[in-house]
Design a protein around this motif. Structure first.
Motif, mmCIF file in Angstrom:
data_model
loop_
_atom_site.group_PDB
_atom_site.id
_atom_site.type_symbol
_atom_site.label_atom_id
_atom_site.label_comp_id
_atom_site.label_asym_id
_atom_site.label_seq_id
_atom_site.Cartn_x
_atom_site.Cartn_y
_atom_site.Cartn_z
ATOM 1 N N ARG A 109 7.504 2.133 -14.432
ATOM 2 C CA ARG A 109 7.241 1.937 -12.999
ATOM 3 C C ARG A 109 5.887 1.292 -12.768
ATOM 4 O O ARG A 109 5.688 0.591 -11.779
ATOM 5 C CB ARG A 109 7.328 3.274 -12.272
ATOM 6 C CG ARG A 109 8.737 3.851 -12.193
ATOM 7 C CD ARG A 109 8.743 5.249 -11.651
ATOM 8 N NE ARG A 109 8.052 6.179 -12.552
ATOM 9 C CZ ARG A 109 7.962 7.484 -12.358
ATOM 10 N NH1 ARG A 109 8.502 8.024 -11.279
ATOM 11 N NH2 ARG A 109 7.320 8.253 -13.217
ATOM 12 N N GLU A 110 4.918 1.546 -13.684
ATOM 13 C CA GLU A 110 3.587 0.955 -13.525
ATOM 14 C C GLU A 110 3.650 -0.566 -13.662
ATOM 15 O O GLU A 110 2.915 -1.290 -12.973
ATOM 16 C CB GLU A 110 2.613 1.532 -14.545
ATOM 17 C CG GLU A 110 2.219 2.976 -14.295
ATOM 18 C CD GLU A 110 1.198 3.461 -15.290
ATOM 19 O OE1 GLU A 110 0.485 2.621 -15.870
ATOM 20 O OE2 GLU A 110 1.118 4.678 -15.497
ATOM 21 N N LEU A 111 4.489 -1.061 -14.562
ATOM 22 C CA LEU A 111 4.606 -2.506 -14.725
ATOM 23 C C LEU A 111 5.121 -3.156 -13.444
ATOM 24 O O LEU A 111 4.611 -4.181 -13.005
ATOM 25 C CB LEU A 111 5.548 -2.824 -15.888
ATOM 26 C CG LEU A 111 5.023 -2.488 -17.285
ATOM 27 C CD1 LEU A 111 6.128 -2.674 -18.318
ATOM 28 C CD2 LEU A 111 3.823 -3.354 -17.633
ATOM 29 N N VAL A 112 6.116 -2.525 -12.849
ATOM 30 C CA VAL A 112 6.671 -3.055 -11.601
ATOM 31 C C VAL A 112 5.638 -2.978 -10.483
ATOM 32 O O VAL A 112 5.430 -3.949 -9.737
ATOM 33 C CB VAL A 112 7.952 -2.289 -11.212
ATOM 34 C CG1 VAL A 112 8.429 -2.720 -9.828
ATOM 35 C CG2 VAL A 112 9.038 -2.514 -12.246
ATOM 36 N N LEU A 113 4.972 -1.832 -10.366
ATOM 37 C CA LEU A 113 3.956 -1.667 -9.329
ATOM 38 C C LEU A 113 2.821 -2.673 -9.516
ATOM 39 O O LEU A 113 2.317 -3.245 -8.551
ATOM 40 C CB LEU A 113 3.393 -0.247 -9.358
ATOM 41 C CG LEU A 113 4.300 0.864 -8.832
ATOM 42 C CD1 LEU A 113 3.656 2.228 -9.092
ATOM 43 C CD2 LEU A 113 4.563 0.683 -7.343
ATOM 44 N N GLY A 114 2.405 -2.871 -10.763
ATOM 45 C CA GLY A 114 1.316 -3.798 -11.033
ATOM 46 C C GLY A 114 1.652 -5.224 -10.672
ATOM 47 O O GLY A 114 0.837 -5.946 -10.093
ATOM 48 N N VAL A 115 2.865 -5.649 -11.005
ATOM 49 C CA VAL A 115 3.295 -7.008 -10.667
ATOM 50 C C VAL A 115 3.399 -7.173 -9.160
ATOM 51 O O VAL A 115 2.969 -8.189 -8.596
ATOM 52 C CB VAL A 115 4.641 -7.326 -11.356
ATOM 53 C CG1 VAL A 115 5.273 -8.580 -10.762
ATOM 54 C CG2 VAL A 115 4.436 -7.503 -12.849
ATOM 55 N N ARG A 116 3.956 -6.168 -8.492
ATOM 56 C CA ARG A 116 4.062 -6.240 -7.035
ATOM 57 C C ARG A 116 2.680 -6.287 -6.388
ATOM 58 O O ARG A 116 2.453 -7.034 -5.432
ATOM 59 C CB ARG A 116 4.866 -5.056 -6.503
ATOM 60 C CG ARG A 116 6.359 -5.202 -6.711
ATOM 61 C CD ARG A 116 7.155 -4.236 -5.850
ATOM 62 N NE ARG A 116 8.556 -4.651 -5.772
ATOM 63 C CZ ARG A 116 9.012 -5.566 -4.947
ATOM 64 N NH1 ARG A 116 8.189 -6.159 -4.114
ATOM 65 N NH2 ARG A 116 10.290 -5.898 -4.927
ATOM 66 N N ALA A 117 1.753 -5.481 -6.904
ATOM 67 C CA ALA A 117 0.395 -5.469 -6.350
ATOM 68 C C ALA A 117 -0.266 -6.831 -6.523
ATOM 69 O O ALA A 117 -0.896 -7.354 -5.599
ATOM 70 C CB ALA A 117 -0.439 -4.382 -7.019
ATOM 71 N N ALA A 118 -0.134 -7.409 -7.706
ATOM 72 C CA ALA A 118 -0.734 -8.726 -7.963
ATOM 73 C C ALA A 118 -0.148 -9.774 -7.024
ATOM 74 O O ALA A 118 -0.873 -10.615 -6.478
ATOM 75 C CB ALA A 118 -0.513 -9.126 -9.418
ATOM 76 N N ALA A 119 1.165 -9.725 -6.832
ATOM 77 C CA ALA A 119 1.817 -10.701 -5.950
ATOM 78 C C ALA A 119 1.355 -10.559 -4.512
ATOM 79 O O ALA A 119 1.299 -11.538 -3.765
ATOM 80 C CB ALA A 119 3.333 -10.533 -6.029
ATOM 81 N N GLU A 120 1.002 -9.336 -4.117
ATOM 82 C CA GLU A 120 0.552 -9.082 -2.748
ATOM 83 C C GLU A 120 -0.948 -9.288 -2.572
ATOM 84 O O GLU A 120 -1.488 -9.069 -1.498
ATOM 85 C CB GLU A 120 0.922 -7.650 -2.353
ATOM 86 C CG GLU A 120 2.421 -7.412 -2.252
ATOM 87 C CD GLU A 120 2.768 -5.944 -2.117
ATOM 88 O OE1 GLU A 120 1.833 -5.113 -2.043
ATOM 89 O OE2 GLU A 120 3.973 -5.619 -2.088
ATOM 90 N N GLY A 121 -1.619 -9.699 -3.647
ATOM 91 C CA GLY A 121 -3.050 -9.936 -3.565
ATOM 92 C C GLY A 121 -3.896 -8.701 -3.740
ATOM 93 O O GLY A 121 -5.086 -8.704 -3.428
ATOM 94 N N ALA A 122 -3.302 -7.617 -4.245
ATOM 95 C CA ALA A 122 -4.044 -6.372 -4.432
ATOM 96 C C ALA A 122 -4.527 -6.262 -5.878
ATOM 97 O O ALA A 122 -4.049 -6.952 -6.771
ATOM 98 C CB ALA A 122 -3.169 -5.168 -4.084
ATOM 99 N N ALA A 123 -5.485 -5.386 -6.087
ATOM 100 C CA ALA A 123 -5.973 -5.084 -7.429
ATOM 101 C C ALA A 123 -5.171 -3.912 -7.982
ATOM 102 O O ALA A 123 -4.836 -2.985 -7.263
ATOM 103 C CB ALA A 123 -7.455 -4.720 -7.384
ATOM 104 N N TYR A 124 -4.865 -3.954 -9.289
ATOM 105 C CA TYR A 124 -4.134 -2.844 -9.888
ATOM 106 C C TYR A 124 -4.663 -2.576 -11.287
ATOM 107 O O TYR A 124 -4.715 -3.471 -12.132
ATOM 108 C CB TYR A 124 -2.640 -3.132 -9.963
ATOM 109 C CG TYR A 124 -1.845 -1.930 -10.427
ATOM 110 C CD1 TYR A 124 -1.369 -0.994 -9.511
ATOM 111 C CD2 TYR A 124 -1.606 -1.712 -11.777
ATOM 112 C CE1 TYR A 124 -0.668 0.128 -9.929
ATOM 113 C CE2 TYR A 124 -0.907 -0.595 -12.203
ATOM 114 C CZ TYR A 124 -0.446 0.319 -11.273
ATOM 115 O OH TYR A 124 0.237 1.436 -11.694
ATOM 116 N N LEU A 125 -5.055 -1.341 -11.526
ATOM 117 C CA LEU A 125 -5.462 -0.898 -12.850
ATOM 118 C C LEU A 125 -4.524 0.222 -13.268
ATOM 119 O O LEU A 125 -4.323 1.173 -12.522
ATOM 120 C CB LEU A 125 -6.902 -0.365 -12.845
ATOM 121 C CG LEU A 125 -7.986 -1.333 -12.387
ATOM 122 C CD1 LEU A 125 -9.340 -0.638 -12.401
ATOM 123 C CD2 LEU A 125 -8.028 -2.554 -13.277
#
Length: 217
Positions: A109-125
């Motif tokens: 789920r983290e991989l999906v969340l991270g990709v979605r965050a990047a696409a939305e212009g958010a930072a994800y660690l």
């Protein structure tokens, strides 16, 4: 639909990550590469929303590929795939415009969340490495806290609110919902904050927010 370029030199890892991403009907893996040079070429031809790059690759590593994409296609968000012992690369990756760091061994789920965050212009660690990443970047929170607070002091109260939420990893849409603002207004605030802080991307701004005490441990 979020269009993703996936680059990793290990075919099994690449296949596994691609399979995970494809479980989300809103994500499409449009191209795959086994080295950084091919990743850059495919990114420039396919123009994905997100380039998910392994840190260590032959011909051109993920950091070098991120640097080239930042110069040639700054509209493509870059997220790095990493293992737990590679966080020493984070500082350089941030300089090259990376907006996320995802563990290969993380919860899918983290991989999906991270990709979605990047696409939305958010930072994800990835949560498992977030503390180590921050520790690597901050070089001692106490020693840099005063400088960060001085930079933040130049912001308006609203910009500080926006920065604090960016520091929590929220997307523009999520910030807008939290502050009861239009998403376009939030985008304008984020642009102003990045310019005022001299930050190249949202992750760098998030680190400033952390160092300045706007985001709790």
């Amino acid at each position: 639909m979020i269009r993703v370029l996936l680059a990793d030199d290990e075919p099994l890892v690449r296949a596994g990550v691609a399979t995970i991403l494809r479980t989300d009907p809103g994500i499409e893996v449009v191209a795959e590469a086994g080295d950084g040079r091919s990743a850059v070429e495919l990114a420039l031809s396919h123009r994905p929303d997100v380039a998910l790059l392994d840190v260590r690759m032959p011909v051109l590593d993920g950091l070098g590929a991120a640097a080239e994409l930042r110069r040639a296609a700054p509209g493509i968000a870059v997220a790095m795939l990493t293992t737990f012992d590679e966080d020493a690369y984070v500082a350089r990756a941030l300089e090259e415009g990376a907006s996320g760091f995802l563990l290969k061994a993380a919860d899918p789920r983290e991989l999906v969340l991270g990709v979605r965050a990047a696409a939305e212009g958010a930072a994800y660690l990835s949560p498992r490495v977030a503390r180590r990443v921050i520790g690597e970047l901050r070089g001692g929170r106490m020693s840099r806290g005063d400088a960060a607070r001085e930079r933040v002091a130049a912001l308006t109260p609203r910009e500080r609110e926006v920065l604090a939420l960016v520091g929590e990893g929220l997307s523009n849409q999520a910030v807008a919902e939290r502050l009861f603002l239009a998403e376009g207004t939030v985008k304008a605030h984020v642009s102003s904050v990045l310019q005022a802080l001299g930050a190249a991307n949202r992750v760098q701004a998030a680190i400033v927010a952390y160092e300045a005490g706007l985001v709790g441990d």
